[in-house]
Design an enzyme around this catalytic site. Structure first.
Site, short mmCIF file in Angstrom:
data_model
loop_
_atom_site.label_atom_id
_atom_site.label_comp_id
_atom_site.label_asym_id
_atom_site.label_seq_id
_atom_site.Cartn_x
_atom_site.Cartn_y
_atom_site.Cartn_z
N GLU A 175 0.80 -1.22 0.00
CA GLU A 175 0.00 0.00 0.00
C GLU A 175 0.84 1.28 0.00
O GLU A 175 0.82 2.07 0.95
CB GLU A 175 -0.99 -0.02 1.17
CG GLU A 175 -1.93 -1.22 1.06
CD GLU A 175 -3.11 -1.19 2.03
OE1 GLU A 175 -3.05 -0.46 3.04
OE2 GLU A 175 -4.09 -1.91 1.77
N GLU A 274 -4.43 -8.79 -1.25
CA GLU A 274 -5.01 -8.56 0.08
C GLU A 274 -6.44 -8.06 -0.01
O GLU A 274 -6.77 -7.20 -0.82
CB GLU A 274 -4.19 -7.53 0.87
CG GLU A 274 -4.67 -7.37 2.32
CD GLU A 274 -4.00 -6.20 3.04
OE1 GLU A 274 -2.77 -6.10 2.98
OE2 GLU A 274 -4.72 -5.40 3.66
#
Length: 424
Positions: A175, A274
């Protein structure tokens, strides 16, 4: 069975991406929760995920390089400020909880011919960052970029030497556009591109690891995948080091973004790395299972070639998490009673992971009941797998057709079904 309703027709001759596999994240939190169970019960959970015969056939796993929010506290594998040569690098922080889970999952899956581990950093050590801390965003300091690249190499070499454990893939950064209250590190598209082409890619190549370990870019939400792909895949000098991209499901349901990236860079696979149901509310809800299935079908229908869930196991609160960022997981352990609960999400995922085998190809399917997501695959042995989800309040009838064969089908409200067609 008499056929009725809309026709869902499979076209096995029309093939799309090859599927790499399914799996989940082996975090320190998952490892710790499992360690609270009696040994036989702990191993049973791992086997129910990873055993190809008795389990749901997981072959993929993801773990964290240094700590993440689903760790018991913050830690790094080299805490010594200014340790340019990584003299103090050690796997020791992983030994108590993480390493036994990694090894047991690998064994349950059947060893390295089937088991593939993706390793993702949430943050470099604090001393390498502009904010001098692992949490709260910050960025990699330029003078430490070569050291951070060497850190990946050191990790892969230590895992091989000390644990006899090959790494399948690294992602560059978990991220990279998320400034979190937990471990995080920000990269603009240009910064990720430059770190790959000037530091990480060359470091892996110098160590002889570039051919053996895949490198995955982005590893963040699908809403920004195109902008990131333009930077890291649009530059041949970074693209040559990247195997593909990773995508998460938060923020956006624009599944077609992956297909748009695939059209431009068809040789770079995209895998789902994810997703979870956030907040630690409604733990084990049926709707969470439906969310997994509809997200998986949405992604796989747009060229995503593998699936890695977030934590495989959490406690009854959706933790532990050292900043209280609780989430649901497919398996929940009530630490007060030691009850192990396989939630609807576990069974929804199993409809894919148990039957769609590594090396399967997505095949074309058309029609079917309106509003009911469906997808089909051809396994390496020629058998066909069709998965259909009914997220509505109304049962539906349909006809499943392959060539001249037709099967009348009925799916209840809020249900998932998998149909198996044997190899010809």
């Amino acid at each position: 069975t008499p056929a009725g309703g809309a026709v869902l027709r499979l076209q096995p001759a029309e093939r799309f991406q090859e599927m790499i596999g399914f799996g989940g994240a082996l975090t320190e939190s998952s490892a710790w929760v499992l360690a609270q169970l009696p040994p036989a019960q702990r191993l049973e959970v791992i086997r129910r995920y990873y055993d190809p015969t008795d389990g749901i056939g997981y072959t993929l796993a993801r773990t964290h390089l240094n700590s993440c929010d689903f760790s018991l506290h913050m830690w790094a594998l080299d805490e010594t400020p200014g340790d340019y040569d990584l003299h103090d690098f050690t796997l020791a922080p992983m030994r108590r909880w993480l390493m036994p889970l990694l090894q047991d999952a690998r064994r349950a899956a059947g060893g390295d011919t089937r088991f593939k581990l993706l390793v993702s950093p949430w943050s470099p050590p604090s001393w390498m960052k502009t904010n001098n801390r692992m949490d709260d965003g910050g960025a990699l300091r330029g003078e430490y970029a070569p050291v951070w690249a060497d850190y990946f190499v050191r990790f892969a070499e230590a895992m091989q030497r000390e644990e006899n454990f090959p790494i399948w893939a690294f992602s560059v950064q978990n991220e990279p556009e998320a400034h979190q209250t937990w471990e995080s590190c920000l990269y603009t598209p240009a910064q990720e591109r430059d770190f790959i082409k000037h530091h990480l890619g060359p470091a892996l190549a110098r160590a002889g690891l570039a051919d053996r370990i895949k490198l995955i870019g982005w590893d963040h939400n699908r809403d920004r995948i195109e902008a990131r792909a333009a930077a890291v895949l649009g530059d041949p000098e970074s693209a040559k080091y990247l195997w593909g991209l990773g995508v998460h499901w938060y923020v956006s349901d624009d599944f077609a973004a992956s297909a748009r990236v695939h059209r431009k860079w068809p040789d770079k696979p995209i895998i789902f790395t994810e997703g979870c149901c956030e907040g630690g509310t409604n733990i084990g809800a049926w709707a969470h299972g439906e969310q997994y299935a509809t997200q998986m079908i949405g992604d796989f229908s747009h060229w995503v070639a593998g699936f890695i869930d977030w934590n495989i196991v959490l406690d009854q609160r959706g933790g532990p998490n050292h900043v209280g960022n609780f989430c649901d997981a497919p398996v929940i352990v009530d630490l007060r009673t030691k009850e192990v609960r396989y939630t609807p999400a576990f069974h929804y995922i199993a409809h894919f992971s148990r039957y769609v085998l590594p090396g399967a190809h997505r095949i074309a399917s058309t029609g079917g009941p309106a509003g009911l997501p469906a997808i089909a695959f051809a396994n390496p042995d020629g058998s066909l797998v069709t998965i259909i989800v009914n997220p509505t309040d109304t049962p539906a009838q349909f006809t499943l057709a392959v060539g001249q064969e037709k099967l009348g089908c009925a799916i209840p409200a809020h249900a998932i079904q998998t149909y198996l067609h044997p190899a010809p």
